[in-house]
Design an enzyme around this catalytic site. Structure first.
Site, PDB file in Angstrom:
ATOM      1  N   THR A 153      53.245  40.233  40.664  1.00 35.02           N
ATOM      2  CA  THR A 153      54.375  39.364  40.333  1.00 35.02           C
ATOM      3  C   THR A 153      54.997  39.900  39.043  1.00 35.02           C
ATOM      4  O   THR A 153      54.423  39.738  37.965  1.00 35.02           O
ATOM      5  CB  THR A 153      53.907  37.904  40.128  1.00 35.02           C
ATOM      6  OG1 THR A 153      53.143  37.514  41.275  1.00 35.02           O
ATOM      7  CG2 THR A 153      55.091  36.968  39.968  1.00 35.02           C
TER       8      THR A 153
ATOM      9  N   LYS B 199      59.600  35.224  44.712  1.00 30.80           N
ATOM     10  CA  LYS B 199      58.217  34.952  44.272  1.00 30.80           C
ATOM     11  C   LYS B 199      58.219  34.134  42.972  1.00 30.80           C
ATOM     12  O   LYS B 199      57.475  33.160  42.835  1.00 30.80           O
ATOM     13  CB  LYS B 199      57.469  36.284  44.092  1.00 30.80           C
ATOM     14  CG  LYS B 199      56.114  36.182  43.422  1.00 30.80           C
ATOM     15  CD  LYS B 199      55.131  35.306  44.175  1.00 30.80           C
ATOM     16  CE  LYS B 199      53.886  35.034  43.327  1.00 30.80           C
ATOM     17  NZ  LYS B 199      53.037  33.983  43.874  1.00 30.80           N
TER      18      LYS B 199
ATOM     19  N   LYS C 281      53.236  33.816  32.155  1.00 33.34           N
ATOM     20  CA  LYS C 281      54.084  34.996  32.401  1.00 33.34           C
ATOM     21  C   LYS C 281      55.134  34.698  33.476  1.00 33.34           C
ATOM     22  O   LYS C 281      56.315  35.003  33.326  1.00 33.34           O
ATOM     23  CB  LYS C 281      53.167  36.154  32.829  1.00 33.34           C
ATOM     24  CG  LYS C 281      53.861  37.383  33.312  1.00 33.34           C
ATOM     25  CD  LYS C 281      53.552  37.871  34.706  1.00 33.34           C
ATOM     26  CE  LYS C 281      52.373  37.567  35.506  1.00 33.34           C
ATOM     27  NZ  LYS C 281      52.450  37.833  36.926  1.00 33.34           N
TER      28      LYS C 281
HETATM   29  P1  NAP Z   1      43.644  40.083  37.206  1.00 35.80           P
HETATM   30  O1  NAP Z   1      42.428  39.625  37.892  1.00 35.80           O
HETATM   31  O2  NAP Z   1      43.840  39.751  35.766  1.00 35.80           O
HETATM   32  O3  NAP Z   1      43.747  41.676  37.393  1.00 35.80           O
HETATM   33  C1  NAP Z   1      44.718  42.399  36.695  1.00 35.80           C
HETATM   34  C2  NAP Z   1      44.654  43.878  37.056  1.00 35.80           C
HETATM   35  O4  NAP Z   1      45.645  44.578  36.260  1.00 35.80           O
HETATM   36  C3  NAP Z   1      43.313  44.541  36.749  1.00 35.80           C
HETATM   37  O5  NAP Z   1      43.096  45.571  37.695  1.00 35.80           O
HETATM   38  C4  NAP Z   1      43.559  45.151  35.365  1.00 35.80           C
HETATM   39  O6  NAP Z   1      42.744  46.255  35.066  1.00 35.80           O
HETATM   40  C5  NAP Z   1      44.983  45.620  35.516  1.00 35.80           C
HETATM   41  N1  NAP Z   1      45.679  45.808  34.234  1.00 35.80           N
HETATM   42  C6  NAP Z   1      46.001  44.859  33.326  1.00 35.80           C
HETATM   43  N2  NAP Z   1      46.659  45.422  32.278  1.00 35.80           N
HETATM   44  C7  NAP Z   1      46.721  46.753  32.554  1.00 35.80           C
HETATM   45  C8  NAP Z   1      47.272  47.870  31.855  1.00 35.80           C
HETATM   46  N3  NAP Z   1      47.934  47.717  30.690  1.00 35.80           N
HETATM   47  N4  NAP Z   1      47.163  49.100  32.411  1.00 35.80           N
HETATM   48  C9  NAP Z   1      46.530  49.253  33.604  1.00 35.80           C
HETATM   49  N5  NAP Z   1      45.987  48.247  34.309  1.00 35.80           N
HETATM   50  C10 NAP Z   1      46.094  47.007  33.784  1.00 35.80           C
HETATM   51  O7  NAP Z   1      44.980  39.542  37.934  1.00 35.80           O
HETATM   52  P2  NAP Z   1      45.148  39.010  39.433  1.00 35.80           P
HETATM   53  O8  NAP Z   1      44.854  37.544  39.459  1.00 35.80           O
HETATM   54  O9  NAP Z   1      44.467  39.926  40.367  1.00 35.80           O
HETATM   55  O10 NAP Z   1      46.743  39.164  39.601  1.00 35.80           O
HETATM   56  C11 NAP Z   1      47.342  40.421  39.878  1.00 35.80           C
HETATM   57  C12 NAP Z   1      48.836  40.174  40.135  1.00 35.80           C
HETATM   58  O11 NAP Z   1      48.987  39.322  41.282  1.00 35.80           O
HETATM   59  C13 NAP Z   1      49.567  39.473  38.993  1.00 35.80           C
HETATM   60  O12 NAP Z   1      50.876  39.967  38.887  1.00 35.80           O
HETATM   61  C14 NAP Z   1      49.575  38.014  39.427  1.00 35.80           C
HETATM   62  O13 NAP Z   1      50.634  37.292  38.833  1.00 35.80           O
HETATM   63  C15 NAP Z   1      49.722  38.162  40.926  1.00 35.80           C
HETATM   64  N6  NAP Z   1      49.183  37.065  41.752  1.00 35.80           N
HETATM   65  C16 NAP Z   1      47.999  36.490  41.438  1.00 35.80           C
HETATM   66  C17 NAP Z   1      47.513  35.451  42.250  1.00 35.80           C
HETATM   67  C18 NAP Z   1      46.191  34.751  41.931  1.00 35.80           C
HETATM   68  O14 NAP Z   1      45.982  33.638  42.448  1.00 35.80           O
HETATM   69  N7  NAP Z   1      45.308  35.313  41.143  1.00 35.80           N
HETATM   70  C19 NAP Z   1      48.231  35.034  43.371  1.00 35.80           C
HETATM   71  C20 NAP Z   1      49.433  35.683  43.686  1.00 35.80           C
HETATM   72  C21 NAP Z   1      49.905  36.690  42.872  1.00 35.80           C
HETATM   73  P3  NAP Z   1      41.327  46.026  34.290  1.00 35.80           P
HETATM   74  O15 NAP Z   1      40.355  45.633  35.353  1.00 35.80           O
HETATM   75  O16 NAP Z   1      41.069  47.348  33.677  1.00 35.80           O
HETATM   76  O17 NAP Z   1      41.567  44.940  33.265  1.00 35.80           O
END
Ligand code: NAP
Length: 297
Positions: free
Chosen positions: A94, A170, A239
């Site tokens: 997102t 989204k 965010k």
């Molecule tokens: P998350 O668990 O916090 O995972 C974030 C990912 O991004 C990890 O692989 C992290 O790597 C990587 N990352 C963060 N900062 C970085 C950087 N500066 N350089 C390289 N890699 C970086 O987040 P998530 O919940 O999976 O969400 C991922 C996306 O999907 C987001 O945009 C979120 O808004 C969206 N989303 C989430 C959900 C939900 O329910 N969780 C639902 C729909 C959409 P590390 O492991 O090294 O930290």
């Protein structure tokens, strides 16, 4: 298909696993290497650099935010510098409308294709391959992604050729979800302080005039004060509200509720809510009411 997958967080790890299980040839990369292990055990190949994940027909990014996606896609050692001509970057994070526009241009300049495909559904839906995928980009590129979307979700909704339209849809959806969380929190605080059973109240609502999944999921979390472990972390929710407000500002669309939600998230995070689920903004109303059952766990 032979693909790369970058970003093995809460969502990405489950999504990459489903692609492996569906028989795709998946090479995974994550900044923190330990998160690659489970995928490799499942049958994925491991890349030790972004370039290593950019050798197939497509690469999916599922990263936290604009900073992460900019870093991974646009840096010198990033996706755009390494993806073959004609290959597709499928951006499922997102992110902002502006970044999506810039990525589309940068990929076009490099002779690559770009599809925006953000998703609705939390990590449990990702694990069950039940995501809803909003896709946008050149029709042939979106069509080429179909086998991947089939492995990841229950439905893909194409909304046109401009990738950033998918990102705006989204963000608008998450804005709407957050308004429901806030409104549920206030309603539950009201009946809860009067001594009415909060869980039974949510059951009553969702069995009658509010049967939608959003009321069931978030009503149960708020009524039970179940905000940990986070499935969707509060800083990511904050965010999304900021990005929705930025899009609204550039289109000159006032979003009064968006401004209110911005401050609700700020209050939550200012008081140490970083590790909580974004549903925890729904716990603030009961706290404001001084309700003893409202301690955010
Ligand atoms: P998350 O668990 O916090 O995972 C974030 C990912 O991004 C990890 O692989 C992290 O790597 C990587 N990352 C963060 N900062 C970085 C950087 N500066 N350089 C390289 N890699 C970086 O987040 P998530 O919940 O999976 O969400 C991922 C996306 O999907 C987001 O945009 C979120 O808004 C969206 N989303 C989430 C959900 C939900 O329910 N969780 C639902 C729909 C959409 P590390 O492991 O090294 O930290």
């Amino acid at each position: 298909m032979k693909i790369g997958f970058i970003g093995l967080g809460r969502m990405g790890s489950a999504m990459a696993a489903n692609l492996v299980k569906a028989g795709h040839d998946v090479t995974v990369f994550n900044r923190s290497p330990e998160k690659r292990r489970a995928l490799v055990e499942l049958g994925a190949r491991e890349a030790t650099s972004i370039a290593g994940a950019c050798r197939g027909e497509a690469v999916i990014t599922m990263l936290a935010d604009d900073t992460a996606v900019s870093r991974v896609a646009l840096a010198k050692d990033g996706v755009i510098g390494n993806l073959p001509r004609g290959a597709i970057h499928i951006s499922m994070s997102t992110i902002s409308v502006e970044l999506s526009k810039s990525l589309a241009q940068a990929h076009a300049d490099a002779g690559q294709r770009f599809v925006a495909a953000p998703v609705f559904g939390r990590p449990d839906a990702a694990a069950a391959a039940k995501l809803f995928i909003v896709s946008a980009g050149e029709a042939a590129a979106v069509e080429a992604c179909k086998p991947l979307f089939t492995a990841l979700g229950q439905k893909t909704i194409p909304i046109g050729a401009e990738p950033q339209a998918a990102n705006l849809v989204k963000l608008s959806g998450n804005f709407l979800l957050a308004t429901v969380i806030e409104a549920l929190g206030e309603a539950i605080a009201l009946v809860g302080k009067a001594g009415i059973d909060r869980g039974a109240y949510v059951d009553l609502l969702t069995a009658t005039i509010f049967p939608a999944p959003v009321y069931k999921t978030y009503g149960a979390l708020i009524a039970g004060n179940k905000f940990q472990p986070a499935a969707f972390a509060a800083p990511l929710g904050y965010k999304d509200i900021r990005l929705a407000l930025a899009a609204a500002e550039s289109l000159r669309v006032p979003l009064p509720l968006g401004s209110l939600l911005h401050d609700r998230f700020l209050r939550l995070l200012a008081q140490g809510g970083d590790s909580l689920d974004w549903a925890a903004i729904g716990g603030l109303a009961a706290q404001d009411a001084g309700d003893a059952q409202s301690a955010i766990a």
